[in-house]
Enzyme design. Structure first.
Site: not given
Length: 116
Positions: A7, A9-11
């Site tokens: 994903n 958007s996940c750091s």
């Protein structure tokens, strides 16, 4: 080759991709937000993780809280349906190598996983 359920958007997910790249590990990215997994694919991932659907749910995510689900009473099939319809609730990244998989945290576990 390692498949990474990712994903963007996940750091933490981005950090794992960077780690794999820096260590010259061949991998395939599957952005499961843009290209959601089928219910069968979700069940296959769970089998490779050797865990129940409740173990890969992001329980502190606002979307999960808003759904007001009771993990004590929901069936595994019902929870797979929830994850299918709300892929943001899936822990990430998930690394898959052959017949086994792991959630890509902490980084020390990933280092062990890619070394095997």
């Amino acid at each position: 080759m390692i498949k990474v359920l990712h994903n963007n958007s996940c750091s933490k997910s981005r950090a794992i991709l960077e780690h794999l790249d820096e260590n010259n590990v061949q991998f395939e990215i599957v952005d499961f937000i843009k290209n959601p997994l089928s219910k069968m694919e979700l069940k296959t991932v769970l089998k490779k993780l050797n865990c129940a659907p409740s173990e890969i749910v992001r329980k502190n995510d606002q979307e999960f809280i808003d759904l007001n689900l009771d993990l004590e009473t929901i069936t595994n099939d019902e929870l797979v349906d929830v994850l299918y319809n709300h892929p943001n609730l899936i822990q990430r990244p998930i690394l898959i190598k052959g017949k086994i998989a792991m959630i890509g945290r902490p980084i020390e576990n990933v280092k062990f996983f890619i070394g095997k």
